[in-house]
Motif scaffolding. Sequence first.
Motif, short mmCIF file in Angstrom:
data_model
loop_
_atom_site.label_atom_id
_atom_site.label_comp_id
_atom_site.label_asym_id
_atom_site.label_seq_id
_atom_site.Cartn_x
_atom_site.Cartn_y
_atom_site.Cartn_z
N GLU A 191 36.22 44.49 57.20
CA GLU A 191 36.09 43.07 57.55
C GLU A 191 35.10 42.34 56.63
OE1 GLU A 191 38.02 41.60 59.45
OE2 GLU A 191 38.94 43.22 60.60
N GLY A 192 34.52 43.06 55.67
CA GLY A 192 33.63 42.44 54.70
C GLY A 192 32.18 42.34 55.13
N PHE A 193 31.85 42.87 56.31
CA PHE A 193 30.49 42.71 56.83
C PHE A 193 29.47 43.57 56.07
CE2 PHE A 193 32.91 41.91 60.96
CZ PHE A 193 33.04 40.57 60.68
N ASP A 194 29.88 44.76 55.66
CA ASP A 194 28.98 45.62 54.89
C ASP A 194 28.62 44.96 53.56
OD1 ASP A 194 27.79 48.47 54.34
OD2 ASP A 194 29.02 48.03 52.58
N THR A 214 24.84 35.89 58.97
CA THR A 214 25.77 34.91 59.53
C THR A 214 25.79 33.60 58.75
OG1 THR A 214 24.01 34.31 61.09
CG2 THR A 214 25.72 35.83 61.87
N ASP A 215 24.84 33.42 57.82
CA ASP A 215 24.86 32.23 56.96
C ASP A 215 25.91 32.34 55.86
OD1 ASP A 215 22.74 31.13 58.37
OD2 ASP A 215 21.23 31.96 57.01
N LEU A 216 26.45 33.53 55.66
CA LEU A 216 27.37 33.79 54.54
C LEU A 216 28.80 33.97 55.04
CD1 LEU A 216 25.21 36.41 52.60
CD2 LEU A 216 25.44 33.97 52.07
N LEU A 217 29.74 33.36 54.34
CA LEU A 217 31.15 33.57 54.63
C LEU A 217 31.56 34.96 54.15
CD1 LEU A 217 34.05 32.68 55.39
CD2 LEU A 217 34.23 31.71 53.07
N ALA A 218 32.21 35.71 55.03
CA ALA A 218 32.74 37.03 54.67
C ALA A 218 34.17 37.14 55.17
CB ALA A 218 31.88 38.14 55.27
N VAL A 219 35.09 37.36 54.26
CA VAL A 219 36.49 37.61 54.58
C VAL A 219 36.83 38.99 54.06
CG1 VAL A 219 38.88 36.87 54.25
CG2 VAL A 219 37.06 35.16 54.44
N GLY A 220 37.34 39.86 54.93
CA GLY A 220 37.63 41.23 54.54
C GLY A 220 39.02 41.41 53.98
N ILE A 221 39.48 42.66 53.99
CA ILE A 221 40.75 42.99 53.34
C ILE A 221 41.89 43.16 54.34
CG2 ILE A 221 39.53 44.08 51.44
CD1 ILE A 221 40.42 46.80 52.57
N THR A 222 41.61 43.09 55.64
CA THR A 222 42.67 43.35 56.63
C THR A 222 43.72 42.25 56.63
OG1 THR A 222 41.31 42.30 58.34
CG2 THR A 222 41.17 44.70 58.14
N GLY A 223 43.39 41.05 56.17
CA GLY A 223 44.36 39.96 56.15
C GLY A 223 45.17 39.86 54.88
N ILE A 224 44.95 40.79 53.93
CA ILE A 224 45.72 40.74 52.68
C ILE A 224 47.18 41.08 52.99
CG2 ILE A 224 46.03 41.76 50.40
CD1 ILE A 224 43.03 42.29 50.33
N SER A 225 48.07 40.14 52.75
CA SER A 225 49.47 40.29 53.12
C SER A 225 50.30 40.84 51.97
CB SER A 225 50.05 38.93 53.54
OG SER A 225 50.04 38.05 52.44
N GLU A 226 51.51 41.25 52.28
CA GLU A 226 52.44 41.68 51.23
C GLU A 226 52.72 40.52 50.28
OE1 GLU A 226 55.95 43.44 52.82
OE2 GLU A 226 54.87 44.97 53.98
N ARG A 227 52.74 39.30 50.80
CA ARG A 227 52.95 38.13 49.96
C ARG A 227 51.81 37.98 48.95
NH1 ARG A 227 56.38 35.51 47.26
NH2 ARG A 227 54.81 35.95 45.71
N ALA A 228 50.57 38.20 49.39
CA ALA A 228 49.43 38.12 48.48
C ALA A 228 49.48 39.22 47.44
CB ALA A 228 48.13 38.20 49.27
N THR A 229 49.86 40.42 47.87
CA THR A 229 49.98 41.54 46.93
C THR A 229 51.06 41.25 45.89
OG1 THR A 229 49.29 43.07 48.67
CG2 THR A 229 50.37 44.02 46.75
N ALA A 230 52.19 40.69 46.34
CA ALA A 230 53.27 40.34 45.41
C ALA A 230 52.83 39.24 44.46
CB ALA A 230 54.51 39.92 46.20
N TYR A 231 52.10 38.26 44.98
CA TYR A 231 51.60 37.17 44.14
C TYR A 231 50.69 37.72 43.04
CZ TYR A 231 49.39 32.69 42.91
OH TYR A 231 48.93 31.59 42.23
N ALA A 232 49.80 38.63 43.41
CA ALA A 232 48.90 39.24 42.42
C ALA A 232 49.70 39.98 41.35
CB ALA A 232 47.94 40.19 43.11
N ARG A 233 50.70 40.74 41.79
CA ARG A 233 51.53 41.50 40.84
C ARG A 233 52.28 40.56 39.90
NH1 ARG A 233 53.40 44.51 44.38
NH2 ARG A 233 55.30 43.34 44.88
N GLU A 234 52.83 39.48 40.43
CA GLU A 234 53.57 38.51 39.61
C GLU A 234 52.68 37.85 38.57
OE1 GLU A 234 54.99 35.91 42.60
OE2 GLU A 234 56.42 37.37 43.44
N GLN A 235 51.41 37.64 38.93
CA GLN A 235 50.47 36.99 38.02
C GLN A 235 49.75 37.96 37.09
OE1 GLN A 235 50.08 33.56 37.95
NE2 GLN A 235 51.73 33.45 39.47
N GLY A 236 50.01 39.26 37.27
CA GLY A 236 49.33 40.27 36.47
C GLY A 236 47.86 40.41 36.81
N LEU A 237 47.51 40.18 38.10
CA LEU A 237 46.12 40.23 38.54
C LEU A 237 45.91 41.38 39.52
CD1 LEU A 237 45.74 36.39 39.15
CD2 LEU A 237 45.06 37.67 37.11
#
Length: 410
Positions: A191-194, A214-237
Motif C-alpha cells: 500500500e506504499g506505507f513503508d 500522514t502529511d505525505l500522499l502514498a499510493v501503493g501497487i495494489t491498484g495497478i490494473s491490467e490496463r495500466a500494465t498494457a499502457y506501460a508496455r505500449e509506451q515502452g515504459l
Amino acid sequence: MTRTNLHIGLFGFGVVGQGLHAVLERTPGLRARIGRIAVKNRQKHRSLPAGLFTFDKNDLLADPDLTVIVELIDDADEAYLIVKEALWRGKAVVTANKKMLAEHLPELIEIQRQTGTPLLYEAAACASLPVIRNLEEYYDTDLLESVEGIINGSTNYILTAMSRDGQPYAAALARAQELGFAESNPALDVEGFDARNKLVLLLAHAFGAVVAPTDLLAVGITGISERATAYAREQGLIIKLVAEARRLPGGGLAAAVLPTLVRPGHELAGVHDEFNGLVMQSGFADRQFFLGRGAGAFPTASAVLSDLSALTYGYRYAYKKIHQHAHLALAPDAAEVDVLVTFGTEAAPDKADFSAVHEELRSATRGNYLTGTIGLGQLARAAWLRAPGVGVVRLAAPLRAAVAVPELVA
C-alpha cells in the motif's frame, strides 16, 4: 581515535536479528558483542544457548553492562517504548524500525538533544544503501534539489516479477513472502506505507523537513490494473513504485510515493528484484545514483553493522539540514503531477479536479482510462482516489511546481 567496545542488548531474533548475529561473528574487529537477546515467542526453537535469551525487556534496559540497544522487532508501538526508554537511560540505540521512527521522529530528535545519546537508523531507510550518513555528512552543506528512488524492496520484487517474468500479482506476492522479502501481512509494503515512512526520514536528512507520515500522499501497487500494465508496455515504459521529494522554485517541498512509469534510460529502470535505488540531484555534485539490496537478512544487517561501527567512534546525527532549513515545509498545493488514472464502472475520476485532461478512453474491451495534470494536494484529497476499481500511476515526469503557484504561508 580510540574505539570503544560495544556490549549489545538485542531486541528481536528474527530474520534480521539472526543476520546481525551472523555478521558480528564474522567481524571480530568491530569490538562488539551481543550480551543478551530479548524475544517474545517462548515456544520457538533457537540455535543459540537458551541462557542468552530473555522474555523481559527490562533485563536489557536495566542492565548497566549493556551499553547499546539494537531494536529489530516488528511491533512499532513496542519498539517506540523500548527506544525511548533506552535513550533516557543513556544507552545508544540502533534501530531498523522505519514505522516507529516516522511516527515519532520529532520526539526522538528532542530526546537525543536532551540526553546527548545517539540514535542511528541507517537500516530503516534503504537497507544496504548508505543513505542517511551520506546525507548528514557528504551533502551537509549541499543544496539538494531532489531525491527520488525505489526504496521498498518487496514491492520492487513484485513489480519485477510481474513485468519481466509475466507473473500475476498474487503469485509474485506469494513468492516474495516465501523469500522473506514481504511480511505475511504485506499491507505496509504494497500500500506504499513503508516507502512513505522511509521518505519521512529522507526528508529530514536531505531537506531538514520533519513531517508526519500522514502529511505525505502514498499510493501503493495494489491498484495497478491490467490496463495500466498494457499502457506501460505500449509506451515502452516500466512501472516502479517511486518515492520522490523535490524542492520547488518558489520555496517549499513536493513529496509523494506513487507507482510511476519510468523511461528505459532512467537509472531506476534498471533497479530490479529486491534492490533499492536512489537518485540525488544536487546543486553542486550534480546527479548521483545509489544502488543496493533493499530487503533480506544480510543487506539489512550490514546497515545495522555500519551503525554499530560508527558508534564505536562516538558518531551521532547532527541533523544539520534541520538547523539550516527549519523554514522549509511541504507545499503540496504548490505542486502538480501528470497521472494515468484507470477505472471501471463503479467509480471514475472527477475531471473537474484536473487542471488539464490530455487523453481519455472508455472501452468495454480495452478498459477505461484518462491521462491528465492534477495538483498534488488535490490528488491527495480526491474522493475517487481510493474508490474500488480506480488505479493511479504517475506518468514519466517529475513532481513540479504548479503553473500558478499559490503564495506559501509561513
